[in-house]
Scaffold this motif. Structure first.
Motif, PDB file in Angstrom:
ATOM      1  N   SER A 160       7.413   4.033  -4.577  1.00 29.38           N
ATOM      2  CA  SER A 160       6.026   4.329  -3.096  1.00 29.38           C
ATOM      3  C   SER A 160       5.476   3.350  -3.334  1.00 29.38           C
ATOM      4  CB  SER A 160       6.146   5.462  -2.747  1.00 29.38           C
ATOM      5  OG  SER A 160       7.273   6.562  -2.269  1.00 29.38           O
TER       6      SER A 160
ATOM      7  N   GLU B 297      -3.211   4.936   1.432  1.00 24.38           N
ATOM      8  CA  GLU B 297      -2.077   5.521   1.858  1.00 24.38           C
ATOM      9  C   GLU B 297      -1.476   6.074  -0.325  1.00 24.38           C
ATOM     10  OE1 GLU B 297       0.535   2.707   3.373  1.00 24.38           O
ATOM     11  OE2 GLU B 297       0.104   3.441   5.228  1.00 24.38           O
ATOM     12  N   ARG B 298      -2.646   4.369  -0.960  1.00 21.37           N
ATOM     13  CA  ARG B 298      -1.560   4.718  -2.549  1.00 21.37           C
ATOM     14  C   ARG B 298      -2.450   5.955  -2.756  1.00 21.37           C
ATOM     15  NH1 ARG B 298      -3.496  -1.054  -4.178  1.00 21.37           N
ATOM     16  NH2 ARG B 298      -1.643  -2.225  -3.171  1.00 21.37           N
TER      17      ARG B 298
ATOM     18  N   LYS C  54       7.770   8.509  -6.309  1.00 22.21           N
ATOM     19  CA  LYS C  54       6.545   8.164  -6.040  1.00 22.21           C
ATOM     20  C   LYS C  54       5.731   6.724  -6.575  1.00 22.21           C
ATOM     21  CE  LYS C  54       5.533  12.097  -3.983  1.00 22.21           C
ATOM     22  NZ  LYS C  54       4.690  11.818  -2.294  1.00 22.21           N
TER      23      LYS C  54
ATOM     24  N   ILE D  83      -6.477   0.441   4.699  1.00 23.40           N
ATOM     25  CA  ILE D  83      -5.460   1.590   5.058  1.00 23.40           C
ATOM     26  C   ILE D  83      -4.393   1.455   3.809  1.00 23.40           C
ATOM     27  CG2 ILE D  83      -3.141   1.586   6.412  1.00 23.40           C
ATOM     28  CD1 ILE D  83      -4.452   0.799   8.936  1.00 23.40           C
ATOM     29  N   LEU D  84      -3.916   0.725   3.071  1.00 25.18           N
ATOM     30  CA  LEU D  84      -2.518   0.571   1.788  1.00 25.18           C
ATOM     31  C   LEU D  84      -3.505   1.623   0.561  1.00 25.18           C
ATOM     32  CD1 LEU D  84      -1.799  -2.716   1.328  1.00 25.18           C
ATOM     33  CD2 LEU D  84      -0.826  -1.327   1.561  1.00 25.18           C
TER      34      LEU D  84
ATOM     35  N   LEU E 157       4.056  -0.383  -1.134  1.00 28.47           N
ATOM     36  CA  LEU E 157       2.571  -0.423  -0.270  1.00 28.47           C
ATOM     37  C   LEU E 157       2.099  -2.215  -1.305  1.00 28.47           C
ATOM     38  CD1 LEU E 157       1.215   3.284  -0.744  1.00 28.47           C
ATOM     39  CD2 LEU E 157       2.353   1.928   1.618  1.00 28.47           C
TER      40      LEU E 157
ATOM     41  N   GLU F 274      -3.357   8.738  -1.612  1.00 30.27           N
ATOM     42  CA  GLU F 274      -2.268   9.872  -0.519  1.00 30.27           C
ATOM     43  C   GLU F 274      -0.620  10.354  -1.257  1.00 30.27           C
ATOM     44  OE1 GLU F 274      -0.284  11.628   3.707  1.00 30.27           O
ATOM     45  OE2 GLU F 274      -1.643   9.473   4.122  1.00 30.27           O
ATOM     46  N   LEU F 275      -0.370   9.268  -1.381  1.00 26.20           N
ATOM     47  CA  LEU F 275       0.642   9.092  -2.776  1.00 26.20           C
ATOM     48  C   LEU F 275       0.605   9.858  -3.778  1.00 26.20           C
ATOM     49  CD1 LEU F 275       2.472   5.888  -2.149  1.00 26.20           C
ATOM     50  CD2 LEU F 275       3.348   8.366  -1.087  1.00 26.20           C
TER      51      LEU F 275
END
Length: 204
Positions: free
Chosen positions: A198, A139-140, A195, A135-136, A202, A142-143
């Motif tokens: 963020s 998300e990374r 970013k 998941i991390l 994470l 995606e960022l």
């Protein structure tokens, strides 16, 4: 196994030796007594034969109680443990080698069950950690994709105004172009900082 354990009264070997000696003595005594009976040899021999047959059945029953049944129970318990079934322990409660083997089998089964529970917990925790890491990573990614997409707009504006600045002769417009370029640069810098924070959050 120590020698004193091997020849202990409660050892299987000692029980078998005692039974064999008793049987031998009983056979000899019974044969002598059969010859002393006030019957003819034709009758005393069949009587002694019947006695010997009864003795054999008795010995067979004793051997079954001392050896066959405990071994069968131990075999069944070992099979259950091999199939990872720890629902019922081995119930051989004698004071001989079979009883000690039964006790050791139960201890081994208990330890194995505890180890399997720990292993199952570790496996479950590992699966959770792997899923969290997946998941991390998503998300990374995606960022990073979002940052790359959002950077295109300020970079396009900076490029356009930088080209306009080169061709423009009016100082006021050049000043305005420079202010817009600086403003977009600041916006792009703030976007990168946001970013980056963020992505670091994470990782924590």
């Amino acid at each position: 196994m120590k020698n004193n354990d091997t020849f202990s009264v409660h050892s299987i070997r000692k029980k078998i030796l005692l039974i064999s000696k008793v049987i031998g003595a009983v056979l000899i005594i019974s044969y002598i007594l059969s010859t002393k009976l006030p019957f003819s040899p034709n009758i005393s021999l069949p009587i002694w034969t019947v006695f010997v047959a009864l003795l054999i059945f008795t010995v067979d029953f004793l051997m079954s109680c001392f050896i066959s049944k405990p071994i069968a129970k131990l075999e069944q318990a070992a099979k259950r443990m091999a199939d990872l079934d720890f629902s019922s322990p081995c119930d051989v409660m004698t004071n001989d080698e079979f009883g000690r083997l039964s006790k050791n089998l139960n201890v081994m089964a208990e330890n194995l069950q505890k180890a399997l529970i720990k292993l199952e917990r570790a496996k479950s925790q590992l699966e959770k950690d792997v899923e969290q890491e997946r998941i991390l990573l998503a998300e990374r990614k995606e960022l990073v994709d979002s940052l790359s997409h959002e950077m295109k707009t300020p970079l396009g504006i900076i490029r356009a105004y930088a080209e306009g600045y080169q061709d423009e002769e009016d100082e006021k417009k050049k000043q305005r172009y420079a202010e817009i370029i600086i403003s977009e640069t600041e916006r792009m810098n703030n976007l990168i900082k946001f970013k980056t924070c963020s992505i670091r959050s994470l990782s924590v």
